[in-house]
Design a protein around this motif. Sequence first.
Motif, short mmCIF file in Angstrom:
data_model
loop_
_atom_site.label_atom_id
_atom_site.label_comp_id
_atom_site.label_asym_id
_atom_site.label_seq_id
_atom_site.Cartn_x
_atom_site.Cartn_y
_atom_site.Cartn_z
N ARG A 41 0.85 -1.19 0.00
CA ARG A 41 0.00 0.00 0.00
C ARG A 41 0.88 1.25 0.00
NH1 ARG A 41 -3.87 -2.02 5.02
NH2 ARG A 41 -4.01 -4.17 4.32
N MET A 47 -1.53 15.03 -4.48
CA MET A 47 -2.85 14.51 -4.80
C MET A 47 -2.94 14.01 -6.24
SD MET A 47 -5.58 13.76 -3.30
CE MET A 47 -5.86 14.74 -1.84
N VAL A 50 -1.65 10.60 -6.19
CA VAL A 50 -2.60 9.71 -5.50
C VAL A 50 -3.70 9.30 -6.48
CG1 VAL A 50 -4.28 9.50 -3.62
CG2 VAL A 50 -2.17 10.78 -3.26
N THR A 51 -4.27 10.30 -7.15
CA THR A 51 -5.36 10.02 -8.09
C THR A 51 -4.90 9.08 -9.19
OG1 THR A 51 -6.16 12.25 -7.63
CG2 THR A 51 -7.15 11.12 -9.48
N VAL A 54 -4.49 5.51 -7.69
CA VAL A 54 -5.77 4.83 -7.45
C VAL A 54 -6.43 4.51 -8.79
CG1 VAL A 54 -8.04 5.00 -6.36
CG2 VAL A 54 -6.03 5.91 -5.19
N PRO A 59 -3.73 0.65 -4.09
CA PRO A 59 -4.27 1.22 -2.85
C PRO A 59 -3.35 2.30 -2.28
CG PRO A 59 -3.34 -0.95 -2.43
CD PRO A 59 -3.15 -0.67 -3.89
N VAL A 60 -3.71 3.54 -2.51
CA VAL A 60 -2.88 4.66 -2.06
C VAL A 60 -3.76 5.66 -1.31
CG1 VAL A 60 -1.45 6.61 -2.79
CG2 VAL A 60 -1.19 4.40 -3.90
N MET A 61 -3.19 6.15 -0.23
CA MET A 61 -3.91 7.05 0.65
C MET A 61 -3.23 8.42 0.59
SD MET A 61 -5.51 6.86 4.02
CE MET A 61 -5.56 8.23 5.14
N HIS A 62 -4.02 9.49 0.47
CA HIS A 62 -3.42 10.81 0.52
C HIS A 62 -2.97 11.09 1.95
CE1 HIS A 62 -3.48 15.32 0.80
NE2 HIS A 62 -2.62 15.08 -0.15
N HIS A 67 2.36 13.17 9.34
CA HIS A 67 1.05 13.27 9.97
C HIS A 67 0.21 12.00 9.92
CE1 HIS A 67 2.16 17.48 8.84
NE2 HIS A 67 1.90 17.61 10.12
N ASP A 68 0.55 11.05 9.08
CA ASP A 68 -0.38 9.94 8.89
C ASP A 68 0.09 8.59 9.44
OD1 ASP A 68 -2.89 10.75 7.14
OD2 ASP A 68 -1.18 11.98 6.53
N TYR A 71 -1.58 6.86 12.59
CA TYR A 71 -2.91 6.26 12.56
C TYR A 71 -2.88 4.76 12.30
CZ TYR A 71 -4.54 10.99 12.74
OH TYR A 71 -4.78 12.27 13.15
N TYR A 72 -1.69 4.20 12.03
CA TYR A 72 -1.62 2.76 11.77
C TYR A 72 -1.31 2.03 13.07
CZ TYR A 72 -1.47 3.89 6.80
OH TYR A 72 -1.78 4.36 5.55
N PRO A 73 -1.91 0.85 13.26
CA PRO A 73 -1.64 0.10 14.49
C PRO A 73 -0.21 -0.44 14.52
CG PRO A 73 -3.45 -0.90 13.20
CD PRO A 73 -2.86 0.19 12.37
N ASN B 347 -7.47 2.99 8.58
CA ASN B 347 -6.06 2.64 8.78
C ASN B 347 -5.84 2.07 10.17
OD1 ASN B 347 -4.77 3.16 6.34
ND2 ASN B 347 -4.64 5.34 6.75
N ARG B 348 -6.44 2.75 11.16
CA ARG B 348 -6.30 2.25 12.54
C ARG B 348 -6.81 0.82 12.66
NH1 ARG B 348 -8.40 6.95 14.38
NH2 ARG B 348 -10.30 6.02 15.22
N ASN B 352 -7.40 -2.12 4.22
CA ASN B 352 -6.75 -1.64 2.99
C ASN B 352 -7.60 -0.52 2.41
OD1 ASN B 352 -5.93 -1.27 0.29
ND2 ASN B 352 -5.20 -3.37 0.17
N VAL B 353 -7.14 0.72 2.59
CA VAL B 353 -7.97 1.86 2.18
C VAL B 353 -7.18 2.83 1.30
CG1 VAL B 353 -7.47 3.02 4.38
CG2 VAL B 353 -9.37 3.82 3.00
N SER B 354 -7.81 3.25 0.23
CA SER B 354 -7.30 4.36 -0.58
C SER B 354 -8.11 5.60 -0.20
CB SER B 354 -7.48 4.08 -2.07
OG SER B 354 -6.75 2.95 -2.47
N PHE B 355 -7.46 6.74 -0.26
CA PHE B 355 -8.17 7.98 0.04
C PHE B 355 -7.74 9.06 -0.94
CE2 PHE B 355 -7.82 12.05 2.52
CZ PHE B 355 -9.11 12.45 2.25
N VAL B 356 -8.71 9.62 -1.62
CA VAL B 356 -8.44 10.63 -2.65
C VAL B 356 -9.36 11.83 -2.42
CG1 VAL B 356 -8.39 11.10 -5.12
CG2 VAL B 356 -7.98 8.80 -4.32
N THR B 377 -10.68 7.68 -11.05
CA THR B 377 -10.52 7.03 -9.75
C THR B 377 -11.48 5.87 -9.60
OG1 THR B 377 -9.82 9.14 -8.79
CG2 THR B 377 -10.59 7.45 -7.26
#
Lengths: 199, 397
Positions: A41, A47, A50-51, A54, A59-62, A67-68, A71-73, B347-348, B352-356, B377
């Motif tokens: 991932r 952005m 990212v676009t 995707v 699977p890509v997250m902005h 900062h991000d 949020y992952y365990p 995510n927490r 499996n997540v994409s975010f746009v 997208t």
Amino acid sequence: MRLDQRLIADMIRPRSRVLDVGSGDGALIDHLYRNRQCDARGIEIDMGEVTRSVAHGLPVMHGDADHDLSYYPDDSFDYVVLQRTLQAVERPREVLRQMLRIGRHAIVSFPNFGHWRLRLQLLTTGRMPMTPVWHTQWYETPNIHPCTIRDFLALCEAEGYVVDQWLAIDEVGDRAPWRRSIRLANLFGEQALFLLRRA
Amino acid sequence: MMSVLYDNLATRDGVVTLPEGLALDCGQHIAPLDIACRTYGTLSPAKDNAILVCHALTGDQYLAEPHPLTGKPGWWSRMVGPGLPIDTDRFFVICSNVLGGCMGSTGPCSISPKGERWGTEFPPITIRDMVRAQALLLDHFGIERLFAAIGGSMGGMLVLEWVATYPERVFAAMAVATAPYHSAQNIAFNEVSRQAIYADPDWHGGRYWAHDVVPARGLAVARMMAHITYLSEEALTRKFGRRVRRDPKAAAGSTAGGVIGTASLFGEMFEVESYLRHQGSSFVNRFDANSYLTITRALDYFDLSADHDGDLAAPFVGVKTRFCVVSFSSDWLFPTSQSRAMARALNRAGVNVSFVEIESDRGHDSFLLDEPDFDRTMRGFVNGAAEHAGLRRGGRG
């Protein structure tokens, strides 16, 4: 895919869980999914990238390294990759801590500020060095935390990280022949690539 | 243009009647349960290519074909069809009118066990009730697992609730321009809409049908107000600016005309007024006031983390569904910050997540409009998920 991305891919065991922080166009995660059957991932700050990623089914997250990652365990990934970005994050030490909290291994590459050409330019001209790798004026550069290979090793030691593997590479990403001596690598390596784990 | 293939699924005029009914969150049992739906494309023999598209508050099942009442193209006909991002040559696409709706599914317009319309007596329903009703529809079709659930706005909430309620029944989920709960601002706007309906003299305590009227003015004002929240200041400025036009009603010497009274100055009206009045008056021809009240209540009560002490990640721990969360930069009704919070919660949870976030200046309604980055997208996420699901490319099944 860049040559140094191939070197990174070679460090990653097949079928592992990988988070690529700063995944750019997604070339590495695409490669890891297709050729090494990884659950790969990405996180990307741009952005547009990212676009595009995707839109290619990746699977890509902005988001960004500063900062991000929080949020992952814990232990969500086998490898967390940070390519050529450590020098540009706000808090490099915290980013490394997060990487090795959520991942069992961290793979980090960064441009080496100890390269002889930089040292020589600073010594002879008294101005901030400008090279093919460090090519942005000091007032515009996103690279706010430059470090040398030895600086990075000192940080790893202070934080208690184990260096499983390290490589000095030239700008196009090919392996440089300074594998024995860190001092030589720090002088002649344009980029550095580290595979770390928690002690 | 679109071939509509639902007859082979033993449906009557696109309405599936489930005699056993549905047990609602409020404790009441509603039976029989009617679900009006439209389908597009062909269900594969393995029944593994189904995509459920969930509509928004005032949407309906007419996803990709002309609407029978308005004659307008389906609300997502630019997204769903042969060769389009949600490709009906490849996928079996289902869209059903939500529980509580007014286009054929059981709702306030339906006849209650008392033998008259439910009206305001219709039980309070939740987003989860709507999802359970859709799950019964899938059971009816023999579809064990959706390849994908996709929806925008309220439809996005249904998608989130689908995965939270039936995680093993959704392979991929795309939640667009939505949020994991209704904010105080969202609730506030809905309350204004509701009060506009109650204030209409034709409301008659909700039994307007018994008086052979509809609270058209109230419902139109509700729609006008809500419509502003679907746009952005930039979009309104670009489309209308401060331009004025002659007020046809003022010119005819009338002071109040049509559904909404006019109050024009110098016989002129702003174009944005004219536009909103049109939006309001055309809405009342296709939507029921009691449905509007029922569904906005369901929206207001939506809060995914409510059963988990406010932990939004909790409903998704261990979920294998591939997620894509999409927001639009100028959407102030469901802003990017809420989508980002949702993506971070996923995510927490290790999902499996994409975010746009799609750059657009057209506000919340962007998801219904021509936004090429959004289309790309959608196509990429759907095709990428299909590859992971092992669905054959291009073929039917």
